[in-house]
Design a protein around this motif. Sequence first.
Motif, PDB file in Angstrom:
ATOM      1  N   PRO A   6       0.831  -1.218   0.000  1.00 31.08           N
ATOM      2  CA  PRO A   6       0.000   0.000   0.000  1.00 31.08           C
ATOM      3  C   PRO A   6       0.860   1.261   0.000  1.00 31.08           C
ATOM      4  N   ILE A   7       0.533   2.175  -0.887  1.00 31.80           N
ATOM      5  CA  ILE A   7       1.257   3.444  -0.989  1.00 31.80           C
ATOM      6  C   ILE A   7       0.251   4.566  -0.775  1.00 31.80           C
ATOM      7  N   GLY A   8       0.571   5.482   0.118  1.00 32.82           N
ATOM      8  CA  GLY A   8      -0.320   6.599   0.402  1.00 32.82           C
ATOM      9  C   GLY A   8      -0.474   7.515  -0.792  1.00 32.82           C
ATOM     10  N   ARG A   9      -1.601   8.242  -0.826  1.00 30.77           N
ATOM     11  CA  ARG A   9      -1.869   9.105  -1.972  1.00 30.77           C
ATOM     12  C   ARG A   9      -0.835  10.224  -2.088  1.00 30.77           C
ATOM     13  N   THR A  10      -0.382  10.767  -0.971  1.00 31.97           N
ATOM     14  CA  THR A  10       0.630  11.833  -1.024  1.00 31.97           C
ATOM     15  C   THR A  10       1.940  11.305  -1.573  1.00 31.97           C
ATOM     16  N   GLU A  11       2.371  10.145  -1.077  1.00 30.54           N
ATOM     17  CA  GLU A  11       3.613   9.543  -1.570  1.00 30.54           C
ATOM     18  C   GLU A  11       3.507   9.188  -3.044  1.00 30.54           C
ATOM     19  N   ALA A  12       2.359   8.635  -3.439  1.00 32.78           N
ATOM     20  CA  ALA A  12       2.179   8.236  -4.837  1.00 32.78           C
ATOM     21  C   ALA A  12       2.183   9.456  -5.750  1.00 32.78           C
ATOM     22  N   THR A  13       1.539  10.537  -5.306  1.00 29.13           N
ATOM     23  CA  THR A  13       1.494  11.751  -6.130  1.00 29.13           C
ATOM     24  C   THR A  13       2.886  12.340  -6.300  1.00 29.13           C
ATOM     25  N   GLU A  14       3.692  12.332  -5.224  1.00 28.21           N
ATOM     26  CA  GLU A  14       5.062  12.846  -5.305  1.00 28.21           C
ATOM     27  C   GLU A  14       5.894  12.018  -6.272  1.00 28.21           C
ATOM     28  N   ALA A  15       5.747  10.686  -6.179  1.00 30.59           N
ATOM     29  CA  ALA A  15       6.485   9.820  -7.098  1.00 30.59           C
ATOM     30  C   ALA A  15       6.015  10.026  -8.534  1.00 30.59           C
ATOM     31  N   PHE A  16       4.691  10.220  -8.726  1.00 29.91           N
ATOM     32  CA  PHE A  16       4.148  10.389 -10.070  1.00 29.91           C
ATOM     33  C   PHE A  16       4.697  11.649 -10.728  1.00 29.91           C
ATOM     34  N   GLU A  32       0.378   2.240 -13.316  1.00 25.27           N
ATOM     35  CA  GLU A  32       0.300   1.730 -11.947  1.00 25.27           C
ATOM     36  C   GLU A  32      -0.063   2.815 -10.939  1.00 25.27           C
ATOM     37  N   LEU A  33       0.441   4.027 -11.171  1.00 22.11           N
ATOM     38  CA  LEU A  33       0.207   5.115 -10.223  1.00 22.11           C
ATOM     39  C   LEU A  33      -1.078   5.878 -10.488  1.00 22.11           C
ATOM     40  N   ALA A  34      -1.737   5.594 -11.614  1.00 20.05           N
ATOM     41  CA  ALA A  34      -2.911   6.376 -12.017  1.00 20.05           C
ATOM     42  C   ALA A  34      -4.038   6.303 -10.996  1.00 20.05           C
ATOM     43  N   GLU A  35      -4.206   5.147 -10.346  1.00 18.00           N
ATOM     44  CA  GLU A  35      -5.341   4.955  -9.451  1.00 18.00           C
ATOM     45  C   GLU A  35      -5.095   5.494  -8.045  1.00 18.00           C
ATOM     46  N   VAL A  36      -3.841   5.730  -7.678  1.00 18.62           N
ATOM     47  CA  VAL A  36      -3.548   6.168  -6.309  1.00 18.62           C
ATOM     48  C   VAL A  36      -2.944   7.566  -6.248  1.00 18.62           C
ATOM     49  N   ALA A  74       2.259   2.249 -29.040  1.00 13.08           N
ATOM     50  CA  ALA A  74       1.430   1.190 -28.449  1.00 13.08           C
ATOM     51  C   ALA A  74       1.337   1.347 -26.933  1.00 13.08           C
ATOM     52  N   ALA A  75       2.474   1.548 -26.288  1.00 19.27           N
ATOM     53  CA  ALA A  75       2.474   1.704 -24.832  1.00 19.27           C
ATOM     54  C   ALA A  75       1.766   2.980 -24.410  1.00 19.27           C
ATOM     55  N   ALA A  76       1.905   4.049 -25.199  1.00 19.31           N
ATOM     56  CA  ALA A  76       1.243   5.312 -24.879  1.00 19.31           C
ATOM     57  C   ALA A  76      -0.283   5.157 -24.952  1.00 19.31           C
ATOM     58  N   ILE A  77      -0.772   4.382 -25.906  1.00 22.47           N
ATOM     59  CA  ILE A  77      -2.221   4.150 -26.019  1.00 22.47           C
ATOM     60  C   ILE A  77      -2.742   3.463 -24.766  1.00 22.47           C
ATOM     61  N   ARG A  78      -2.032   2.440 -24.309  1.00 26.50           N
ATOM     62  CA  ARG A  78      -2.473   1.717 -23.109  1.00 26.50           C
ATOM     63  C   ARG A  78      -2.505   2.638 -21.885  1.00 26.50           C
ATOM     64  N   ALA A  79      -1.448   3.423 -21.721  1.00 21.19           N
ATOM     65  CA  ALA A  79      -1.389   4.319 -20.562  1.00 21.19           C
ATOM     66  C   ALA A  79      -2.450   5.405 -20.642  1.00 21.19           C
ATOM     67  N   LEU A  80      -2.673   5.960 -21.828  1.00 24.67           N
ATOM     68  CA  LEU A  80      -3.647   7.037 -21.989  1.00 24.67           C
ATOM     69  C   LEU A  80      -5.062   6.540 -21.691  1.00 24.67           C
ATOM     70  N   CYS A  81      -5.396   5.363 -22.194  1.00 27.20           N
ATOM     71  CA  CYS A  81      -6.743   4.819 -21.941  1.00 27.20           C
ATOM     72  C   CYS A  81      -6.922   4.455 -20.473  1.00 27.20           C
ATOM     73  N   LYS A  82      -5.832   4.202 -19.776  1.00 29.88           N
ATOM     74  CA  LYS A  82      -5.922   3.877 -18.359  1.00 29.88           C
ATOM     75  C   LYS A  82      -6.304   5.099 -17.534  1.00 29.88           C
ATOM     76  N   ILE A  83      -5.797   6.274 -17.902  1.00 28.81           N
ATOM     77  CA  ILE A  83      -6.033   7.471 -17.088  1.00 28.81           C
ATOM     78  C   ILE A  83      -7.179   8.322 -17.622  1.00 28.81           C
TER      79      ILE A  83
END
Length: 884
Positions: free
Chosen positions: A70-80, A104-108, A132-141
């Motif tokens: 589990p990663i906190g939202r503040t920590e995840a946002t800083e890493a993102f 991976e970080l999109a949801e937290v 290809a990878a950009a399409i997957r990431a874009l549709c995720k967020i």
Amino acid sequence: MSGAPKSKGAQSSRMKTNKKDEESGGNVYAHLDKTSVLQECRAFNETPINIKKCTHSLTKLIYIIQQGEPIGRTEATEAFFGVTKLWQSKDVNLRRMIYLAVKELAEVSDDVIIVTSSLTKDMTGREDLYRAAAIRALCKITDTGMLQTIERYMKQAIVDRNSAISSSAIASSIHLMRKSSEVVRRWANEVQEAVSSDNHMVQYHSLALLYQIRANDRLAVNKLVQKFSKNALRSPYAVCYLIRIATRCLVDDDQPDSSVFTFIESCLRHKSEMVVYEAARAIVSLPQTTPSEIQPAITALQMCCTSPKAAVRFAAVRTLNKVAMAHPNAVMSCNVDLEKFITDSNRSIATLAITTLLKTGAESSVERLMQQISGFVNEISDEFKIVVVDAIRSLCSRYPRKHTVMMPFLAKMLRNDGSYDYKKAIVETIIAIIEENPDAKVAGLAHLCEFIEDCEHDNLSTRVLHLLGREAPKTPNPSSYIRFIYNRVILESTKVRAAAVTALAKFGAQCSDLRPSIQVLLKRCLLDSDDEVRDRATFYLKMLTEASEPLIHNFILDGLQVSPSGLELKILDYLRSQTYSSPFDLRTVPVTQQALSQPEKRVPQLVEEEEKPKAPKVEPYAAQLAAIPQFAALGPVFKSSARIALTESIAEYTVHMIKHTFANAMVLQFECKNTMNDQLLLDVSVELEDPDGEWETKDTIPIEKLPYGEVVSAYSLLEFPDSGAIAGSLGAILKFKVMDVDPTSGEPDSDDTYDQTYVLEEVDVNVSDSVQSVAKTAFASAWEALGDDATREETFQLSTVENIPDAVKKISEILGLVPCERSDRVPEGKTQHTVYLSGVFRGGYDVLSKATVAIDPSDNSIAMNIIIKSNEPLVSDLVISAVV
């Protein structure tokens, strides 16, 4: 100069260490600390970017997220936000890691939407490695609101010439169907064009998306199957998916299209092993298939058994194993191939082959199979051993005479080391064989006695002791088992000692010649260190010494067969009333078919019994009916029937009835459903009419309002007639008022209503509604305990049945009684058979019956002699009236 050799030595040492780490084969990420990893991620903010260090840190970050850390939202946002700064790097590997981290970080994380422009730029750029990878990431967020902004790019990507890009876009669209299905459905033309792609994966993904787009339209799905079954798909993955769609169409359609089945059958000749197996599996899984339709699929599975690929062989054998449950004769042609798998290096394949052979083998091959298994069983895990044990149990049911071969084999397995579940499976199998086959009783009990001499599981010991107390007194030499039981009193734990005392008491209750010896042993138990054992011994000793035979039977041999929740409620009511001058009456407690002391039986994993309509449990209705003021004074519910349809399932108004029997009355619950979306039903009730004039409706609870699609219950209260009748047929009419409403909103068009009636099926009240089927564990003792004061006997001819098993089943249903001691099993070729039946009449009166069915060889007519016993003469008269 002196520093040079030292530096070289240190480098050599480091190289050796790295080599050692590689040889160890350990997971270098196994012991990562979340705080340390997040601390390392601060390197993303450094300038210039250290590509190697950042790539390694990103790998660690993604790993701990994937492991569920589990990663906190503040920590995840800083890493993102640190990850977003890496976009300035042109390194391909780092850029691909960035896309993974964004997903991976999109949801937290907060504000992940800020990278949309960067991802859109990469998605529409010229660098195919990024797209290809950009399409997957874009549709995720991307959320529903922003999806329309990238719709044009997604349509282009779906039909892109690059298969990796096209497959990524289609796979992402499948996930987007959950968020915004309406937008994705607009891409149907592009998706249909992608189905014709030469790339196998693109074709597979696009067919899956096209099916999801049309899934809610059955006609469109049928057209899809018809179209692509004629236009051969290149991708074996797509063909497998099309087979699954076609199978669902065959299962869901009331009148399945024969051409769809023909397509699935044609896939048995496909060049891909995967497609052949999928088609064969689909055919054998279809309901109501005939042996002739299954045979081509069995042949295809037999061909798969010769595949050099272990996965294909495993899949084929597993499917044959499942088919053997429903169509064992069809699988017999594969037995030669299956026997070769007994020595297969893959133990999973060998186990499935063994269990399939056990279910399909002929009676003559049982000994040979047992010999082959004996060397194989020791090499597999306990989980697979349990599967083999269940298969042996199934084989014993088919060939009862072969218990002499299989029982020693099970006993040998029982002596070997194993887990609790493994030992439990064997014990339950031996018990099942004993209960199903009287000829195996003596041998089976002997094996179980030997087992409890050295059993480390208390639950299994008590289970065996319970069986010994019930079955051993009925054997030719019951005294031979007492030594094994008394040893448990001396050597075992408190739980086992208490069970052993109870088993000894059951011997004393059923064997009068052994009673003095049992009393001596129980006296020794009075000195036990545990109060539970001493209390049991004191109670049983008092009963065996001073009580009459009926009391001994009721308190030692018969379990307390009452509803636990009902018993609790009645005791609470008794305590709250504080009227202790009158004793607590156990007859006011609802009875149940399952005794409180009855051990739970394990259901074999390989036995799939047919689903039969079961009567609902009384407990859910007890509180529901007690909450209705008109029924609160009726007392506890004695019995509830199964749901009985009083209308056709396609009628405008459907009604199901449940009969609730009380001590002196019956409540009929009518579950009504309105299937007309333009009508609102008001004041809905069921009017009952008895042509004989005996039954009268005392109270009625109508349904005030019955909207479209809802199920609401109406009730009618009937009291049993003064004439003593407990059976009859009543006419039933559904009466209600209709108010026309708007089909869409459900709002009334006006306040006008009109009366309407709907004729229902007749309501039958039977003798079985007043009888709860409760089995007696010791029928002979219960029969003798009732005496002959209330015995009734009748003999009559049966014209509606053709054989003895049908006659036994019919009389059990008519009387509402349950067969005891497996007396409903009729040996083959027997022209005369006696079945023992038992139950409880409302009010708590025991009812026992002996029904002897015989066939006259001269004209094959069937006659039945039935004897009814009860502890109340009137009850015997009422029950015998059901068959006169």
